[in-house]
Design a protein around this motif. Structure first.
Motif, short mmCIF file in Angstrom:
data_model
loop_
_atom_site.label_atom_id
_atom_site.label_comp_id
_atom_site.label_asym_id
_atom_site.label_seq_id
_atom_site.Cartn_x
_atom_site.Cartn_y
_atom_site.Cartn_z
N VAL A 182 0.84 -1.20 0.00
CA VAL A 182 0.00 0.00 0.00
C VAL A 182 0.88 1.26 0.00
O VAL A 182 0.64 2.20 -0.76
N ILE A 183 1.91 1.25 0.84
CA ILE A 183 2.81 2.41 0.91
C ILE A 183 3.48 2.65 -0.44
O ILE A 183 3.55 3.78 -0.92
N ALA A 184 3.91 1.55 -1.07
CA ALA A 184 4.60 1.71 -2.35
C ALA A 184 3.64 2.25 -3.41
O ALA A 184 3.99 3.13 -4.21
N GLY A 185 2.40 1.74 -3.40
CA GLY A 185 1.42 2.22 -4.36
C GLY A 185 1.13 3.69 -4.18
O GLY A 185 1.13 4.47 -5.13
N PHE A 186 0.92 4.08 -2.93
CA PHE A 186 0.64 5.49 -2.63
C PHE A 186 1.82 6.37 -3.01
O PHE A 186 1.67 7.42 -3.65
N GLY A 187 3.02 5.90 -2.67
CA GLY A 187 4.22 6.67 -3.01
C GLY A 187 4.37 6.84 -4.51
O GLY A 187 4.83 7.89 -4.98
N GLY A 188 3.96 5.81 -5.25
CA GLY A 188 4.07 5.89 -6.70
C GLY A 188 3.17 6.96 -7.30
O GLY A 188 3.57 7.65 -8.24
N VAL A 189 1.96 7.11 -6.76
CA VAL A 189 1.03 8.04 -7.40
C VAL A 189 1.13 9.47 -6.86
O VAL A 189 0.95 10.42 -7.61
N ILE A 190 1.44 9.60 -5.59
CA ILE A 190 1.46 10.97 -5.06
C ILE A 190 2.65 11.75 -5.63
O ILE A 190 2.63 12.97 -5.71
N SER A 191 3.67 11.01 -6.08
CA SER A 191 4.86 11.69 -6.58
C SER A 191 4.86 11.86 -8.09
O SER A 191 5.71 12.53 -8.63
N GLU A 192 3.90 11.23 -8.78
CA GLU A 192 4.00 11.30 -10.24
C GLU A 192 3.47 12.63 -10.75
O GLU A 192 2.57 13.24 -10.18
N VAL A 193 4.04 13.07 -11.85
CA VAL A 193 3.63 14.36 -12.39
C VAL A 193 3.24 14.26 -13.86
O VAL A 193 2.31 14.91 -14.33
N GLY A 194 3.92 13.36 -14.58
CA GLY A 194 3.72 13.29 -16.04
C GLY A 194 2.28 13.00 -16.44
O GLY A 194 1.70 13.69 -17.27
N ALA A 195 1.69 11.99 -15.80
CA ALA A 195 0.34 11.60 -16.19
C ALA A 195 -0.68 12.65 -15.76
O ALA A 195 -1.57 13.01 -16.52
N SER A 196 -0.51 13.16 -14.53
CA SER A 196 -1.46 14.16 -14.04
C SER A 196 -1.44 15.41 -14.91
O SER A 196 -2.48 16.02 -15.19
N MET A 197 -0.25 15.80 -15.35
CA MET A 197 -0.12 16.96 -16.20
C MET A 197 -0.87 16.73 -17.51
O MET A 197 -1.61 17.58 -17.98
N MET A 198 -0.67 15.55 -18.09
CA MET A 198 -1.25 15.30 -19.41
C MET A 198 -2.75 15.12 -19.38
O MET A 198 -3.45 15.71 -20.19
N VAL A 199 -3.26 14.32 -18.47
CA VAL A 199 -4.69 14.04 -18.50
C VAL A 199 -5.49 15.05 -17.67
O VAL A 199 -6.69 15.20 -17.87
N GLY A 200 -4.81 15.74 -16.75
CA GLY A 200 -5.52 16.72 -15.93
C GLY A 200 -5.39 18.12 -16.50
O GLY A 200 -6.30 18.92 -16.40
N GLY A 201 -4.26 18.41 -17.08
CA GLY A 201 -4.05 19.72 -17.70
C GLY A 201 -3.61 20.80 -16.73
O GLY A 201 -3.49 21.95 -17.13
N ASN A 202 -3.43 20.47 -15.46
CA ASN A 202 -2.98 21.46 -14.48
C ASN A 202 -3.87 22.70 -14.46
O ASN A 202 -3.42 23.84 -14.46
N ILE A 203 -5.18 22.47 -14.50
CA ILE A 203 -6.12 23.60 -14.55
C ILE A 203 -6.33 24.17 -13.15
O ILE A 203 -6.64 23.44 -12.21
N LYS A 204 -6.14 25.47 -13.06
CA LYS A 204 -6.21 26.13 -11.76
C LYS A 204 -7.56 25.90 -11.09
O LYS A 204 -8.61 26.09 -11.70
N GLY A 205 -7.53 25.50 -9.85
CA GLY A 205 -8.76 25.32 -9.09
C GLY A 205 -9.55 24.09 -9.47
O GLY A 205 -10.68 23.89 -9.02
#
Lengths: 281, 231
Positions: free
Chosen positions: B160-183
């Motif tokens: 569980v710790i490893a899984g959580f650590g993997g996602v909370i630190s990732e940026v590439g996917a969140s940037m692409m599919v989320g778009g870093n939209i303010k708010g």
């Protein structure tokens, strides 16, 4: 044992609850009109801070929610080309033209301009300060093989840079010419760190200036260095999912008095000069 | 040195003055990564147990795939999820591109193989005699699995710790599919990248500090739970 299971269960429930509160947000607005507008734009409009002052006013006035996807101009235009955005704000007329010609982009409107500048190390090793033109300045850099940092990402600035090399009849390459493949801000940081030259839009440079050590504007003022921003909607006749009403309202706002006032005054208090100049008559 | 000091003091200011924007970004980070972790645990642990105890042709191959999946580059995941979720992609009708849900999906894909692989290792690490013993005592299938989980809970918490650590630190996917939209889809990692490109190193450092504190608190909580249960 029981207590442990209860703790684990509670933890799971908290996390699960966060799942639903996290995902429930987008559905709350009444679905009278499509309120989401996807704006694909160049990074300079965001990084300069202009959108941070423009969008809240527009959203408040109109009830729309603008989702800004700030990428390079090349990527922004590609999103328009695929129907993945509703409205585009970009600054590479040469790359925008095919989109307009082929009918993917409509309501093509000249919005504002500022200018590009060539920045570099304070001691100016290639001696470009007194160049006759922007192309001549690049020629001197190439001649001296001084380090030049290019965006290399098909952005508006990169497109402009390639135009300038072409005008100078030069094919840049070799170890002195490096492509960062990153946004303007990152590229400026790298250029300052490596003591290299770079082409940048003035807005991004002014915003970052205080962090850029030993870097200054070395060449400016040539008419070829105009940086022109256009805004356009994506054609709903090509892509039915496009929020055309929203795109049109957004463009109308940019051209309105309140939109124009924000654009023409933005940056005056912080930099002593506006970052963008209006081209709306 | 100046940057580091002002960055840290900026971080404390942001946390204690309760900057609403920072609070929202932090909360969203927690929600998306927390939910992605829970979902990946709910699927990864059963799948991992299944892969660990069943024998079938191609099992090693499948496990090797899962193990490779632990190293899935978030940017590649982001690209694939984007292609599927774009308006004119296969799942475009769902209209979830550039939403927190899209980020959740991407993070789920990143975390699942991590949790699954850790689970496989945890279960296979148990004494093989244990399986026989549990079955000999007349446990039902469900009880059998539950007992396995209980026996391997120490290693499973690590999953569980490893899984959580993997996602909370990732940026590439969140940037692409989320778009870093303010708010709306801006999380701590994407905000950090943006502030760096804006040249706001102090704010970036502050956001990074908040991210570290957040990751540490969650991990600490799980570790306490793990150590308590491990006794």
């Amino acid at each position: 044992m029981k207590r442990k299971s209860i703790i684990s269960l509670a933890l799971c429930l908290i996390l699960l609850a966060s799942l639903f509160t996290g995902c429930g947000q987008p559905k709350e607005e009444p679905a009278v009109k499509n309120i989401d507008i996807i704006l694909a734009t160049t990074t300079s409009t965001r990084d300069s801070g202009l959108l941070d002052v423009l969008l809240p006013v527009f959203e408040k006035e109109s009830g729309y929610k603008v989702k800004t996807i700030a990428v390079g101009t090349g990527a922004a235009l590609e999103m328009g080309n695929k129907g993945e955005a509703d409205v585009l704000m970009t600054h590479a007329p040469a790359s925008e033209k095919p989109l307009v010609d082929e009918g993917y982009a409509i309501d093509y409107t000249l919005l504002m301009h500022n200018d590009y500048i060539i920045v570099g190390p304070t001691n100016d090793p290639a001696g470009i300060k007194k160049s006759a033109s922007a192309s001549a300045a690049l020629g001197l850099i190439a001649n001296k093989k001084s380090l030049f940092l290019s965006r290399g990402d098909k952005s508006g600035t990169h497109t402009k840079e390639l135009e300038l090399w072409k005008a100078a009849s030069l094919q840049p390459g070799g170890s002195w010419y490096q492509e960062t493949g990153s946004g303007m801000g990152d590229t400026l940081n790298i250029a300052a760190e490596k003591k290299g030259y770079s082409l940048t839009d003035r807005a991004t440079y002014l915003n970052l200036k205080q962090n850029l050590k030993n870097m200054e504007v070395l060449y400016e003022g040539d008419t070829t260095l105009f940086n022109i921003y256009h805004v356009m909607s994506v054609n709903p006749a090509k892509f039915s999912k496009v929020n055309y009403a929203g795109a049109k309202d957004f463009i109308k706002f940019l051209l309105s008095k309140s939109g124009q006032d924000i654009i023409t005054t933005y940056g005056k208090d912080k930099f002593g000069q506006p970052l963008f100049f209006s081209d709306v008559k | 040195m100046d940057t580091i000091l002002t960055g840290l003091s900026e971080a404390f200011k942001m946390i204690f003055q309760g900057d609403p924007e920072v609070f929202r970004v932090t909360l969203l980070t927690m929600q998306i990564s927390g939910a992605a972790t829970v979902l990946s645990v709910l699927t990864g642990i059963p799948l991992g147990i299944y892969l660990a105890i069943k024998s079938f042709p191609g099992k090693s191959f499948l496990i090797s795939l899962v193990n490779t999946g632990m190293g899935l580059p978030p940017t590649v995941v982001g690209l694939w999820v984007s292609i599927f979720l774009w308006r004119y992609g296969p799942f475009g009708y769902l209209n979830i591109m550039y939403t927190p849900i899209a980020m959740l999906i991407a993070q789920f894909i990143i975390a699942s193989p991590i949790v699954t692989a850790f689970t496989i290792a945890a279960i296979q690490n148990l004494n093989p005699k244990l399986h026989l013993q549990i079955q000999a005592l007349g446990a039902s299938r469900f009880q059998y699995y539950l007992l396995l989980i209980r026996e391997a809970k120490f290693a499973l918490t690590a999953a569980v710790i490893a899984g959580f650590g993997g996602v909370i630190s990732e940026v590439g996917a969140s940037m692409m599919v989320g778009g870093n939209i303010k708010g709306y889809t801006r999380v701590l990692t994407t905000a950090t990248v943006m502030e760096v490109s804006k040249g706001n190193f102090e704010i970036a450092l502050a956001l990074g500090t908040i991210l570290l504190v957040l990751a540490y608190s969650v991990t600490l909580l799980l570790t306490i739970l793990q150590q308590r249960e491990g006794k």
